[in-house]
Design a protein around this motif. Structure first.
Motif, PDB file in Angstrom:
ATOM      1  N   GLU A 178      56.759  70.435  46.144  1.00 50.06           N
ATOM      2  CA  GLU A 178      56.275  69.827  44.910  1.00 50.06           C
ATOM      3  C   GLU A 178      55.741  70.905  43.958  1.00 50.06           C
ATOM      4  O   GLU A 178      55.075  71.850  44.371  1.00 50.06           O
ATOM      5  N   ASN A 201      53.714  73.654  49.643  1.00 52.57           N
ATOM      6  CA  ASN A 201      54.512  73.776  50.886  1.00 52.57           C
ATOM      7  C   ASN A 201      55.611  72.725  50.960  1.00 52.57           C
ATOM      8  O   ASN A 201      56.685  72.993  51.507  1.00 52.57           O
ATOM      9  N   ASN A 202      55.350  71.523  50.434  1.00 51.75           N
ATOM     10  CA  ASN A 202      56.338  70.438  50.505  1.00 51.75           C
ATOM     11  C   ASN A 202      57.377  70.527  49.384  1.00 51.75           C
ATOM     12  O   ASN A 202      58.198  69.631  49.227  1.00 51.75           O
TER      13      ASN A 202
END
Length: 188
Positions: free
Chosen positions: A65, A62-63
């Motif tokens: 990464e 989600n971030n």
């Protein structure tokens, strides 16, 4: 092509005419390091057999990464098979970690073999089971300490240690690249 035929024959018998039919339905291809075999947001259109090289499966957290989920190397099928069969959009990427030589079954050809070669579906199902197992194999247990996870990686993937970028191994292990470098220094 010999590698592919030897691989296929592990899962069932084909006569010379059937082998010729299989060979007429594949194409040789290559990927340069960093190129994608299949991508998130697209429908997978091929099944590959890795003659030489390493491909990693990854997705974006989600971030944003990148999380490496698996590594697939020589003498293995590579495909996002669930989405390939369902003709649906993938959520993951399959990317070359090294330069790769592949033998490719385009979707139409893969399906044609089921119609034209007696026993192909049985062979195909066995090959696909192994492919899906390799792709779904869970990464290291995060509750283990990072050194234990790296030791298990070395045990399970000894041929990849010096072939795959450390960033991908670190992502697979769930550690930073700096932590992995420190672990590697302490093990030597």
């Amino acid at each position: 092509m010999k590698e592919l035929i030897n691989y296929i024959l592990q899962f069932g018998q084909l006569d010379k005419q059937q082998i010729d039919l299989v060979m007429n339905n594949v194409v040789e291809s290559s990927l340069h390091k960093g190129e994608h075999f299949s991508e998130a947001g697209k429908v997978p259109k091929q099944v590959g057999f890795i003659v030489d090289g390493v491909i990693r499966g990854y997705y974006h957290h989600n971030n944003g990464e990148e999380i490496t989920r698996c590594f697939i190397s020589e003498n293995s099928l590579v495909a996002d098979y669930v989405n390939f069969e369902a003709n649906t959009v993938s959520a993951e990427y399959l990317q070359a970690c090294t330069d790769c030589r592949l033998i490719i079954f385009p979707k139409d050809n893969w399906e044609e073999l089921s119609r034209a070669v007696a026993g192909w579906d049985n062979i195909k199902n066995k090959m696909v089971q192994i492919c899906m197992y390799q792709k779904s194999r869970k990464g290291p247990v995060i509750s283990q300490d990072a050194t234990t996870r790296y030791r298990e990686f070395m045990e399970n993937y000894p041929s990849l240690i010096n072939r795959v970028p450390l960033a991908y191994i670190a992502s697979y292990l769930g550690v930073t690249q700096q932590s992995l470098s420190r672990i590697r220094r302490n093990i030597r």
